[in-house]
Scaffold this active site. Structure first.
Site, PDB file in Angstrom:
ATOM      1  N   HIS A   1       8.550  61.112 -71.765  1.00 12.30           N
ATOM      2  CA  HIS A   1       8.637  61.890 -70.524  1.00 12.30           C
ATOM      3  C   HIS A   1       7.302  62.449 -70.025  1.00 12.30           C
ATOM      4  O   HIS A   1       7.040  62.430 -68.831  1.00 12.30           O
ATOM      5  CB  HIS A   1       9.630  63.042 -70.688  1.00 12.30           C
ATOM      6  CG  HIS A   1      11.068  62.590 -70.710  1.00 12.30           C
ATOM      7  ND1 HIS A   1      11.713  62.080 -69.605  1.00 12.30           N
ATOM      8  CD2 HIS A   1      11.984  62.560 -71.715  1.00 12.30           C
ATOM      9  CE1 HIS A   1      12.977  61.770 -69.909  1.00 12.30           C
ATOM     10  NE2 HIS A   1      13.156  62.046 -71.194  1.00 12.30           N
TER      11      HIS A   1
ATOM     12  N   HIS B   1      10.117  61.027 -78.278  1.00 17.00           N
ATOM     13  CA  HIS B   1      10.797  60.671 -77.025  1.00 17.00           C
ATOM     14  C   HIS B   1      10.384  61.625 -75.889  1.00 17.00           C
ATOM     15  O   HIS B   1      10.022  61.195 -74.790  1.00 17.00           O
ATOM     16  CB  HIS B   1      12.317  60.722 -77.208  1.00 17.00           C
ATOM     17  CG  HIS B   1      13.055  60.675 -75.908  1.00 17.00           C
ATOM     18  ND1 HIS B   1      13.183  59.522 -75.170  1.00 17.00           N
ATOM     19  CD2 HIS B   1      13.671  61.653 -75.188  1.00 17.00           C
ATOM     20  CE1 HIS B   1      13.842  59.785 -74.055  1.00 17.00           C
ATOM     21  NE2 HIS B   1      14.151  61.068 -74.035  1.00 17.00           N
TER      22      HIS B   1
ATOM     23  N   GLU C   1      15.436  57.863 -67.243  1.00 12.62           N
ATOM     24  CA  GLU C   1      15.609  57.610 -68.693  1.00 12.62           C
ATOM     25  C   GLU C   1      15.565  56.116 -69.031  1.00 12.62           C
ATOM     26  O   GLU C   1      14.965  55.726 -70.014  1.00 12.62           O
ATOM     27  CB  GLU C   1      16.941  58.196 -69.191  1.00 12.62           C
ATOM     28  CG  GLU C   1      16.952  59.706 -69.372  1.00 12.62           C
ATOM     29  CD  GLU C   1      16.106  60.213 -70.529  1.00 12.62           C
ATOM     30  OE1 GLU C   1      15.567  59.415 -71.315  1.00 12.62           O
ATOM     31  OE2 GLU C   1      15.964  61.451 -70.614  1.00 12.62           O
TER      32      GLU C   1
ATOM     33  N   SER D   1       9.911  55.044 -75.157  1.00 12.98           N
ATOM     34  CA  SER D   1       9.688  55.765 -76.421  1.00 12.98           C
ATOM     35  C   SER D   1      10.414  55.094 -77.577  1.00 12.98           C
ATOM     36  O   SER D   1      10.390  55.606 -78.693  1.00 12.98           O
ATOM     37  CB  SER D   1      10.166  57.220 -76.287  1.00 12.98           C
ATOM     38  OG  SER D   1      11.554  57.260 -76.002  1.00 12.98           O
TER      39      SER D   1
HETATM   40 FE   LIG Z   1      15.047  61.932 -72.312  1.00 11.94          FE
END
Ligand SMILES: [Fe+2]
Length: 295
Positions: free
Chosen positions: A167, A162, A208, A227
């Site tokens: 990110h 993730h 997010e 993700s």
């Molecule tokens: Fe995150």
């Protein structure tokens, strides 16, 4: 990271210097003593790390590198269909390894020349103000462990897949990186916990779990969607609402399930105009007004 912290496993530093990660009984790795030992060791790296020092390398097994490789391949297929062009541009620039888990130090080395961002290791929960605040300095807190090998496409907590695939690929884009930076400045500027929570919720519903119109399709740019092997197939069917600061800052969400309310930007420019400008200028007063007007 903030509410996401609800499902970070607690980390305990004991008086003998050992670091213990308390996995819940429902965690896929709970009954695997070898995995738990490795989780403790990896958490210890973050607990003992001092900013400015190189991030110590985490030890991964061949099977864990295989999980990264498998998930990377499957997500790349989905990113071609569902990720925004700007995210894919970031991913192409960054060039993450596909066959093994990169060390966080390596992620920093790839990222810093592009947008100035560097990674910091996190054992688990990072206090809200620190997690967001250091974004203003170009730092991103990241867990270092990987999910349990028994469930390669599932993790109950944010893992290195993730943090890095979600990110770092976004942080490799100048335009998304600028938004992360502005979120950090906003977190530093606001004073009350309520205002900080409002800023963090805007982050939640954009960087997010944000989605965006692009060439007549709904695409994802949020790290949580990009993700997640399952969530990326589902987001187009969720309750999609227009980008709205008051609504995003006050909407409740449940971290333990797929996000069923998502906010759509009309374009990247729209996101920058609405959310970027908000983070660049917000203070406790403007946030109190926004929160009040949406209730
Ligand atoms: Fe995150």
């Amino acid at each position: 990271m903030f509410e996401e912290a609800q499902y970070f496993a607690p980390v305990e530093s004991r008086s003998d210097g050992s670091v213990v990660v308390e996995l819940a009984a429902s965690h896929p790795g709970f009954a695997d003593p070898v995995y738990r030992e490795r989780r403790n060791a990896i958490a210890g790296l973050a607990v003992n790390h001092r900013r400015g020092e190189p991030i110590p390398a985490a030890e991964y097994t061949e099977r864990e590198h295989g999980i990264w490789s498998l998930v990377t391949k499957e997500l790349a297929i989905k990113h071609a269909i569902y990720a925004t062009a700007e995210y894919r541009h970031g991913a192409a620039r960054l060039g993450l390894p596909e066959d093994r888990i990169p060390q966080l130090e390596e992620v920093s080395r790839l990222l810093e020349p592009l947008t100035g961002f560097r990674y910091l290791p996190a054992a688990g929960l990072v206090p809200l103000r620190d997690f967001y605040g250091v974004l203003a300095d170009g730092y991103f807190h990241s867990t270092q462990y990987i999910r349990h090998h028994s469930v390669p496409f599932y993790t109950p907590e944010p893992d290195v897949i993730h943090e890095v695939i979600g990110h770092a690929n976004a942080l490799a884009s100048d335009r998304y990186a600028a938004l992360y930076h502005l979120a950090g400045e906003a977190a530093r500027r606001v004073e009350s916990d309520e205002a900080l929570e409002f800023v963090s919720k805007i982050f939640w519903f954009t960087l997010e779990f944000g989605v965006m119109a692009e060439k007549g399709e709904l695409m994802a740019y949020g790290a949580g969607i990009l993700s997640s092997y399952g969530e990326i197939e589902e987001f187009r069917g969720m309750d999609i609402r227009p980008l709205d600061l008051g609504a995003m800052g006050t909407t409740h969400y449940d971290i333990t399930k797929y996000q069923d309310v998502l906010f759509r930007a009309d374009s990247l420019e729209h996101l920058e105009d609405v959310v970027g400008d908000f983070w660049a200028t917000c203070d406790d007063d403007t946030i109190a007004k926004l929160a009040h007007s949406s209730t």
